[in-house]
Write a protein that holds these residues in place. Sequence first.
Motif, PDB file in Angstrom:
ATOM      1  N   ASP A   2      -0.083 117.716   3.362  1.00 44.62           N
ATOM      2  CA  ASP A   2      -0.540 118.682   4.244  1.00 44.62           C
ATOM      3  C   ASP A   2      -1.670 119.756   3.771  1.00 44.62           C
ATOM      4  N   PRO A   3      -2.921 119.105   4.183  1.00 41.09           N
ATOM      5  CA  PRO A   3      -4.071 119.976   3.711  1.00 41.09           C
ATOM      6  C   PRO A   3      -4.059 121.494   3.735  1.00 41.09           C
ATOM      7  N   LYS A   4      -3.613 121.806   4.728  1.00 43.64           N
ATOM      8  CA  LYS A   4      -3.317 123.322   4.911  1.00 43.64           C
ATOM      9  C   LYS A   4      -2.523 124.116   3.835  1.00 43.64           C
ATOM     10  N   ARG A   5      -1.303 123.447   3.600  1.00 43.12           N
ATOM     11  CA  ARG A   5      -0.596 123.997   2.584  1.00 43.12           C
ATOM     12  C   ARG A   5      -0.764 123.508   1.308  1.00 43.12           C
ATOM     13  N   ASP A   6      -0.888 122.183   0.988  1.00 37.36           N
ATOM     14  CA  ASP A   6      -1.398 121.754  -0.256  1.00 37.36           C
ATOM     15  C   ASP A   6      -2.731 122.295  -0.964  1.00 37.36           C
ATOM     16  N   LEU A   7      -3.614 122.414  -0.213  1.00 37.22           N
ATOM     17  CA  LEU A   7      -4.985 122.867  -0.605  1.00 37.22           C
ATOM     18  C   LEU A   7      -5.057 124.507  -0.404  1.00 37.22           C
ATOM     19  N   ALA A   8      -4.074 125.067  -0.253  1.00 36.37           N
ATOM     20  CA  ALA A   8      -4.488 126.588   0.035  1.00 36.37           C
ATOM     21  C   ALA A   8      -4.991 127.373  -0.886  1.00 36.37           C
ATOM     22  N   GLY A   9      -4.689 127.046  -2.270  1.00 37.94           N
ATOM     23  CA  GLY A   9      -5.501 127.608  -3.362  1.00 37.94           C
ATOM     24  C   GLY A   9      -7.015 127.086  -3.576  1.00 37.94           C
ATOM     25  N   LEU A  10      -7.282 126.036  -2.981  1.00 38.80           N
ATOM     26  CA  LEU A  10      -8.611 125.284  -3.584  1.00 38.80           C
ATOM     27  C   LEU A  10      -9.651 126.303  -3.058  1.00 38.80           C
ATOM     28  N   ALA A  11     -10.575 126.834  -3.922  1.00 33.67           N
ATOM     29  CA  ALA A  11     -11.768 127.376  -4.074  1.00 33.67           C
ATOM     30  C   ALA A  11     -12.778 126.640  -3.160  1.00 33.67           C
ATOM     31  N   LYS A  12     -12.996 125.395  -3.628  1.00 35.05           N
ATOM     32  CA  LYS A  12     -13.961 124.404  -2.867  1.00 35.05           C
ATOM     33  C   LYS A  12     -13.612 123.150  -3.582  1.00 35.05           C
ATOM     34  N   PRO A  13     -14.091 121.848  -2.888  1.00 37.71           N
ATOM     35  CA  PRO A  13     -13.830 120.507  -3.378  1.00 37.71           C
ATOM     36  C   PRO A  13     -14.862 120.548  -4.563  1.00 37.71           C
ATOM     37  N   MET A  14     -14.544 119.516  -5.598  1.00 35.75           N
ATOM     38  CA  MET A  14     -15.307 119.316  -6.578  1.00 35.75           C
ATOM     39  C   MET A  14     -16.766 118.889  -6.165  1.00 35.75           C
ATOM     40  N   ASP A  15     -17.761 119.282  -6.608  1.00 44.34           N
ATOM     41  CA  ASP A  15     -19.058 119.057  -6.184  1.00 44.34           C
ATOM     42  C   ASP A  15     -20.068 118.533  -7.393  1.00 44.34           C
ATOM     43  N   ALA A  16     -19.594 118.899  -8.492  1.00 41.35           N
ATOM     44  CA  ALA A  16     -20.461 118.263  -9.945  1.00 41.35           C
ATOM     45  C   ALA A  16     -20.163 116.994  -9.923  1.00 41.35           C
TER      46      ALA A  16
END
Length: 374
Positions: free
Chosen positions: A84-98
């Motif tokens: 569940d992206p809304k629940r499981d990624l709630a603490g993610l500041a942003k996806p890895m882009d490096a």
Amino acid sequence: MALARVAEVGRIEDVHEREVEDAEERRRLHEASRHQKRTRKEEPPGEDGVHGAHLALAGAAAYTKAIRSADVVRATGPAVPAFDPKRDLAGLAKPMDACGRIGKVKLSRLTLGGNMIGGWAHSRDMSFYGKLVKAYFTDERVFRNFRMAEACGVNTILTNPALMRVINRYWREEGGRIQFISDCGHPKGVIAGAQASVENGASLVYMHGFHSDVAAQKGDWKSFRTYLDEARKLGVPVGIGCHSLATAKFCVAHDLLPDFWMKTVHRIDYPTAHLGEDRRKKDPHGLGVCDNRFVDTGREEVFAFMASRPEPWIAFKVLGAGIEHPRTAFPTTYMGGADFLCVGMYDYQIVEDVNIANAFFAHGLPRRKRPWHG
């Protein structure tokens, strides 16, 4: 009070019983290892292959038998919570882009390690750990890990050909796109492992560290040359893995230069790091069979050697099976010269680890002694 004392005695007796059982298991595995040293003629194992203490003690033959006998990931098991992206990624500041490149392959600077999924994780003498993670990682749990990784910008997993089935199933049934780097560990040898891996979609391949360490200690430069020549015919970048720094030095001295390095690096100042020093001196890998560390030198020696190498470097074992938190291990290893990190992560750890890596790269690639390669 008396009841509490009885309960405490009961707990002590339980602990003692488990210690006796563990000691007996270690004795049995030690005897099996001694027997295999006298009789075995099989090749050393394939990379992140023999890293559980139970397999490390049993040696290469046990690993070869294990990946011959059955798929290491169970196809079914207890129900797994749907991603569940809304629940499981709630603490993610942003996806890895490096990101960087090895050859034409674009890799996130943080990649997913596959040892835990296969049950070969660096377990530091906790002999139960291999069975534990194999019980945990059913196909659906692996898919959840992959979904989490991709949603967080981690686009690559590094693992063994034994997991090709579950990776291909994920691509086919889940529409996943995570890339696959293979250590080429295979019962028929690393060249056969490279061929099978590329046939099943591997983007990069490398010579398993145990194969490399043994070959270097024997002075067997021909094994490296044959592997590099044959694997490069497959049309993907080809690396050399090693746990011992002496292996990398041997390759450079003999002009056996890969497209990238897979080299372990972690702290060695924790209490159990130096257990088994007598065994380590006799071990063909130079590491010992106690599974308490997978390096033969401290980090500074590795950083100093890699400072002069122009080939991309993927660092692995950077957390030392939990002896250091990513908050310090990630920036230390990146600044020490690693271009990419391979880190075993459970689904609940991925968001935190990506946030830590992103914080390091918040203003682009930092300046450091070793230029960024890849």
